[in-house]
Scaffold this motif. Structure first.
Motif, short mmCIF file in Angstrom:
data_model
loop_
_atom_site.label_atom_id
_atom_site.label_comp_id
_atom_site.label_asym_id
_atom_site.label_seq_id
_atom_site.Cartn_x
_atom_site.Cartn_y
_atom_site.Cartn_z
N GLU A 56 -79.69 -67.76 -45.51
CA GLU A 56 -79.67 -66.64 -44.57
C GLU A 56 -78.93 -65.41 -45.12
O GLU A 56 -78.89 -64.37 -44.48
CB GLU A 56 -79.02 -67.08 -43.25
N VAL A 57 -78.37 -65.51 -46.33
CA VAL A 57 -77.53 -64.45 -46.87
C VAL A 57 -78.30 -63.59 -47.87
O VAL A 57 -79.08 -64.09 -48.67
CB VAL A 57 -76.27 -65.06 -47.52
N ARG A 58 -78.04 -62.27 -47.80
CA ARG A 58 -78.62 -61.30 -48.74
C ARG A 58 -77.59 -60.93 -49.80
O ARG A 58 -76.40 -61.00 -49.56
CB ARG A 58 -79.04 -60.02 -48.01
N PHE A 59 -78.09 -60.48 -50.95
CA PHE A 59 -77.23 -60.09 -52.07
C PHE A 59 -77.70 -58.78 -52.65
O PHE A 59 -78.89 -58.49 -52.67
CB PHE A 59 -77.25 -61.17 -53.16
N ARG A 60 -76.74 -58.01 -53.16
CA ARG A 60 -77.04 -56.78 -53.90
C ARG A 60 -76.52 -56.95 -55.32
O ARG A 60 -75.47 -57.53 -55.54
CB ARG A 60 -76.35 -55.58 -53.26
N VAL A 61 -77.27 -56.39 -56.24
CA VAL A 61 -76.86 -56.39 -57.64
C VAL A 61 -76.69 -54.93 -58.06
O VAL A 61 -77.64 -54.14 -57.97
CB VAL A 61 -77.89 -57.10 -58.54
N LEU A 89 -82.99 -63.78 -61.27
CA LEU A 89 -82.65 -64.59 -60.09
C LEU A 89 -83.91 -64.96 -59.32
O LEU A 89 -84.06 -66.09 -58.85
CB LEU A 89 -81.67 -63.84 -59.19
N SER A 90 -84.82 -64.02 -59.20
CA SER A 90 -86.09 -64.29 -58.52
C SER A 90 -86.88 -65.37 -59.24
O SER A 90 -87.47 -66.25 -58.62
CB SER A 90 -86.91 -62.99 -58.42
N THR A 96 -87.18 -62.55 -53.16
CA THR A 96 -86.86 -61.13 -53.35
C THR A 96 -86.46 -60.45 -52.04
O THR A 96 -85.82 -59.39 -52.08
CB THR A 96 -88.05 -60.38 -53.98
N ALA A 97 -86.77 -61.03 -50.89
CA ALA A 97 -86.32 -60.47 -49.61
C ALA A 97 -84.80 -60.60 -49.48
O ALA A 97 -84.19 -59.92 -48.67
CB ALA A 97 -87.00 -61.17 -48.44
N ARG A 98 -84.20 -61.45 -50.29
CA ARG A 98 -82.75 -61.67 -50.23
C ARG A 98 -81.99 -60.96 -51.34
O ARG A 98 -80.77 -61.01 -51.40
CB ARG A 98 -82.47 -63.17 -50.31
N LEU A 99 -82.71 -60.33 -52.26
CA LEU A 99 -82.10 -59.69 -53.42
C LEU A 99 -82.43 -58.22 -53.44
O LEU A 99 -83.57 -57.83 -53.18
CB LEU A 99 -82.61 -60.33 -54.71
N VAL A 125 -72.93 -56.43 -61.24
CA VAL A 125 -72.07 -57.19 -60.34
C VAL A 125 -72.92 -57.60 -59.14
O VAL A 125 -73.58 -56.76 -58.52
CB VAL A 125 -70.86 -56.35 -59.88
N THR A 126 -72.94 -58.89 -58.84
CA THR A 126 -73.68 -59.42 -57.70
C THR A 126 -72.71 -59.61 -56.55
O THR A 126 -71.63 -60.17 -56.74
CB THR A 126 -74.34 -60.77 -58.07
N GLU A 127 -73.11 -59.12 -55.37
CA GLU A 127 -72.25 -59.20 -54.20
C GLU A 127 -73.03 -59.63 -52.97
O GLU A 127 -74.21 -59.31 -52.84
CB GLU A 127 -71.62 -57.84 -53.90
N VAL A 128 -72.36 -60.32 -52.06
CA VAL A 128 -72.94 -60.64 -50.74
C VAL A 128 -73.04 -59.32 -49.99
O VAL A 128 -72.08 -58.55 -49.95
CB VAL A 128 -72.04 -61.63 -49.97
N SER A 129 -74.21 -59.06 -49.39
CA SER A 129 -74.37 -57.79 -48.68
C SER A 129 -74.64 -57.94 -47.19
O SER A 129 -74.62 -56.96 -46.46
CB SER A 129 -75.50 -56.97 -49.32
N GLY A 130 -74.91 -59.13 -46.72
CA GLY A 130 -75.19 -59.31 -45.30
C GLY A 130 -76.15 -60.47 -45.09
O GLY A 130 -76.17 -61.41 -45.88
#
Length: 172
Positions: A56-61, A89-90, A96-99, A125-130
């Motif tokens: 359920e978590v999204r990430f930003r790079v 990662l994909s 890809t909806a999560r990245l 840098v990969t971070e949790v975004s929501g």
């Protein structure tokens, strides 16, 4: 559980802290390159393993560069680096909806302040975004239920082991 399903900001921050403590969140690049090294692929594989646990978590790079070159060139290079990490990662099964390769900071946020080439500045840098859309308000699905159950069992096992150790120490 309520916090995760409602998308409470403190839960997002807690997950972000947990992610950065449990897996490396940064990979580096060769000068003027967005090519992933074997070391970078290894770190991304660790990230993917962690990311799979939280569907359920999204990430930003975020892509970064060193201070060599023009702002425009570096911004584009940083974005290529972020996209390379997201693509890898994909390829490891993360949807890809999560990245998101959201932004390139180019050379505006160096780790090391130097005008010369510096590998630590050439990074993503990969971070949790929501949370994924509707994950906060959806009913508890099977994937998330498995995550909750795993966390519950791990917590109970750790508590049980700690209690057994304390009892054994007290009886000696």
């Amino acid at each position: 559980n309520t916090r995760s399903m409602t998308g409470d900001q403190s839960y997002t921050l807690a997950l972000a802290n947990r992610f950065s403590k449990e897996v490396p969140d940064t990979i580096t690049f060769a000068f003027n390159s967005s090519e992933l090294t074997p070391e970078a692929r290894s770190v991304l594989a660790q990230q993917a393993k962690w990311i799979r646990q939280f569907p359920e978590v999204r990430f930003r790079v975020y892509g970064h560069t060193d201070l060599v070159g023009s702002a425009g060139f570096n911004k584009a290079l940083g974005l290529r680096r972020a996209r390379a990490a997201v693509a890898y990662l994909s390829g490891l099964g993360i949807g890809t909806a999560r990245l998101e390769a959201v932004a390139s900071f180019g050379k505006t946020r160096p780790v090391i302040q130097t005008n010369g080439p510096e590998e630590r500045n050439r990074r993503t840098v990969t971070e949790v975004s929501g949370f994924v859309s509707n994950a906060r308000n959806s009913t508890l699905n099977g994937k998330y239920a498995a995550v909750v159950m795993r966390e519950y069992v791990e917590g109970a096992t750790q508590a049980s082991t700690t209690a057994a150790t304390q009892i054994a120490g007290a009886s000696q």
